[in-house]
Design a protein around this motif. Structure first.
Motif, PDB file in Angstrom:
ATOM      1  N   PHE A 108     -10.377  11.642  16.841  1.00  0.00           N
ATOM      2  CA  PHE A 108     -10.663  10.958  15.586  1.00  0.00           C
ATOM      3  C   PHE A 108      -9.467  10.846  14.650  1.00  0.00           C
ATOM      4  O   PHE A 108      -9.562  10.170  13.626  1.00  0.00           O
ATOM      5  N   GLY A 109      -8.365  11.497  14.971  1.00  0.00           N
ATOM      6  CA  GLY A 109      -7.193  11.453  14.104  1.00  0.00           C
ATOM      7  C   GLY A 109      -6.489  10.114  14.158  1.00  0.00           C
ATOM      8  O   GLY A 109      -6.475   9.438  15.189  1.00  0.00           O
ATOM      9  N   GLN A 110      -5.875   9.719  13.053  1.00  0.00           N
ATOM     10  CA  GLN A 110      -5.181   8.446  12.960  1.00  0.00           C
ATOM     11  C   GLN A 110      -3.684   8.586  13.239  1.00  0.00           C
ATOM     12  O   GLN A 110      -2.951   7.615  13.132  1.00  0.00           O
ATOM     13  N   SER A 111      -3.239   9.809  13.555  1.00  0.00           N
ATOM     14  CA  SER A 111      -1.821  10.051  13.773  1.00  0.00           C
ATOM     15  C   SER A 111      -1.653  10.999  14.959  1.00  0.00           C
ATOM     16  O   SER A 111      -2.585  11.692  15.350  1.00  0.00           O
ATOM     17  N   GLU A 112      -0.468  11.005  15.511  1.00  0.00           N
ATOM     18  CA  GLU A 112      -0.167  11.931  16.601  1.00  0.00           C
ATOM     19  C   GLU A 112       0.171  13.323  16.089  1.00  0.00           C
ATOM     20  O   GLU A 112       0.091  14.302  16.832  1.00  0.00           O
ATOM     21  N   LEU A 152     -12.667  17.389   6.761  1.00  0.00           N
ATOM     22  CA  LEU A 152     -12.264  18.540   7.570  1.00  0.00           C
ATOM     23  C   LEU A 152     -13.481  19.294   8.091  1.00  0.00           C
ATOM     24  O   LEU A 152     -13.511  19.719   9.242  1.00  0.00           O
ATOM     25  N   THR A 153     -14.496  19.429   7.255  1.00  0.00           N
ATOM     26  CA  THR A 153     -15.698  20.154   7.675  1.00  0.00           C
ATOM     27  C   THR A 153     -16.400  19.432   8.817  1.00  0.00           C
ATOM     28  O   THR A 153     -16.978  20.083   9.694  1.00  0.00           O
ATOM     29  N   LYS A 154     -16.328  18.124   8.832  1.00  0.00           N
ATOM     30  CA  LYS A 154     -16.931  17.370   9.939  1.00  0.00           C
ATOM     31  C   LYS A 154     -16.173  17.629  11.240  1.00  0.00           C
ATOM     32  O   LYS A 154     -16.781  17.805  12.297  1.00  0.00           O
ATOM     33  N   LEU A 155     -14.846  17.670  11.145  1.00  0.00           N
ATOM     34  CA  LEU A 155     -14.045  17.978  12.337  1.00  0.00           C
ATOM     35  C   LEU A 155     -14.319  19.398  12.826  1.00  0.00           C
ATOM     36  O   LEU A 155     -14.390  19.643  14.034  1.00  0.00           O
ATOM     37  N   MET A 156     -14.477  20.334  11.893  1.00  0.00           N
ATOM     38  CA  MET A 156     -14.781  21.717  12.278  1.00  0.00           C
ATOM     39  C   MET A 156     -16.142  21.800  12.969  1.00  0.00           C
ATOM     40  O   MET A 156     -16.308  22.533  13.961  1.00  0.00           O
ATOM     41  N   SER A 157     -17.108  21.053  12.468  1.00  0.00           N
ATOM     42  CA  SER A 157     -18.447  21.061  13.071  1.00  0.00           C
ATOM     43  C   SER A 157     -18.427  20.470  14.477  1.00  0.00           C
ATOM     44  O   SER A 157     -19.072  21.000  15.391  1.00  0.00           O
ATOM     45  N   ILE A 158     -17.690  19.390  14.644  1.00  0.00           N
ATOM     46  CA  ILE A 158     -17.567  18.799  15.978  1.00  0.00           C
ATOM     47  C   ILE A 158     -16.856  19.762  16.913  1.00  0.00           C
ATOM     48  O   ILE A 158     -17.233  19.917  18.078  1.00  0.00           O
ATOM     49  N   ILE A 200     -11.548  26.439  18.244  1.00  0.00           N
ATOM     50  CA  ILE A 200     -10.189  25.948  17.985  1.00  0.00           C
ATOM     51  C   ILE A 200      -9.854  24.815  18.946  1.00  0.00           C
ATOM     52  O   ILE A 200      -9.325  23.770  18.525  1.00  0.00           O
ATOM     53  N   PHE A 201     -10.165  24.997  20.230  1.00  0.00           N
ATOM     54  CA  PHE A 201      -9.922  23.920  21.189  1.00  0.00           C
ATOM     55  C   PHE A 201     -10.763  22.688  20.862  1.00  0.00           C
ATOM     56  O   PHE A 201     -10.300  21.554  20.984  1.00  0.00           O
ATOM     57  N   GLY A 202     -11.991  22.904  20.431  1.00  0.00           N
ATOM     58  CA  GLY A 202     -12.843  21.786  20.039  1.00  0.00           C
ATOM     59  C   GLY A 202     -12.295  21.052  18.831  1.00  0.00           C
ATOM     60  O   GLY A 202     -12.352  19.816  18.761  1.00  0.00           O
ATOM     61  N   LEU A 203     -11.763  21.802  17.858  1.00  0.00           N
ATOM     62  CA  LEU A 203     -11.153  21.187  16.684  1.00  0.00           C
ATOM     63  C   LEU A 203      -9.936  20.360  17.087  1.00  0.00           C
ATOM     64  O   LEU A 203      -9.759  19.226  16.620  1.00  0.00           O
ATOM     65  N   ILE A 204      -9.105  20.896  17.965  1.00  0.00           N
ATOM     66  CA  ILE A 204      -7.937  20.158  18.447  1.00  0.00           C
ATOM     67  C   ILE A 204      -8.374  18.896  19.190  1.00  0.00           C
ATOM     68  O   ILE A 204      -7.806  17.817  19.005  1.00  0.00           O
ATOM     69  N   PHE A 205      -9.421  19.016  19.992  1.00  0.00           N
ATOM     70  CA  PHE A 205      -9.956  17.868  20.723  1.00  0.00           C
ATOM     71  C   PHE A 205     -10.487  16.811  19.752  1.00  0.00           C
ATOM     72  O   PHE A 205     -10.235  15.613  19.921  1.00  0.00           O
ATOM     73  N   ALA A 220     -16.956  22.953  16.850  1.00  0.00           N
ATOM     74  CA  ALA A 220     -17.833  24.079  17.188  1.00  0.00           C
ATOM     75  C   ALA A 220     -18.838  23.728  18.278  1.00  0.00           C
ATOM     76  O   ALA A 220     -19.518  24.622  18.798  1.00  0.00           O
ATOM     77  N   LEU A 221     -18.924  22.469  18.665  1.00  0.00           N
ATOM     78  CA  LEU A 221     -19.857  22.088  19.727  1.00  0.00           C
ATOM     79  C   LEU A 221     -19.507  22.725  21.075  1.00  0.00           C
ATOM     80  O   LEU A 221     -20.390  22.908  21.911  1.00  0.00           O
ATOM     81  N   LEU A 222     -18.244  23.054  21.273  1.00  0.00           N
ATOM     82  CA  LEU A 222     -17.870  23.721  22.524  1.00  0.00           C
ATOM     83  C   LEU A 222     -18.515  25.110  22.628  1.00  0.00           C
ATOM     84  O   LEU A 222     -18.686  25.630  23.727  1.00  0.00           O
TER      85      LEU A 222
END
Length: 95
Positions: free
Chosen positions: A28-32, A47-53, A18-23, A55-57
């Motif tokens: 990579f997000g275009q908005s605040e 979304l799946t790419k963000l989830m995979s990134i 979850i922290f990795g997804l927020i990070f 999960a690296l934590l």
């Protein structure tokens, strides 16, 4: 006692993801606004790419537990990572 250690590792794995997804959303997000970024990620199919990134934590948590000889906790992190993998694949297949 072993089940408690696996559960602790599982919770650490989920929280790290979850922290990795927020990070990843922050980088990579275009908005605040996280809601806007997640809606855009769902509509554009990344979304799946963000989830995979995110999960690296889990990799860091897994190796940290192995280094400290907490094998059961590392097993819990591995289970959480597999659950996130399955969730990612289901989302990918539904889109």
């Amino acid at each position: 006692m072993i089940k408690k250690e696996v559960l602790i590792g599982f919770i650490v794995g989920i929280v790290a993801s979850i922290f990795g997804l927020i990070f990843a959303i922050q980088i990579f997000g275009q908005s605040e606004d996280w809601g806007v970024v997640i809606r855009d990620a769902i509509s554009q199919g990344f979304l799946t790419k963000l989830m995979s990134i995110g999960a690296l934590l889990n990799l860091a948590a897994f190796f940290l537990f192995l280094k400290k000889n907490k094998d059961e906790r590392a097993k819990g992190v591995l289970i959480a990572t597999i659950l996130i993998f399955v969730t990612t694949m289901v989302i990918k297949l539904l889109n």
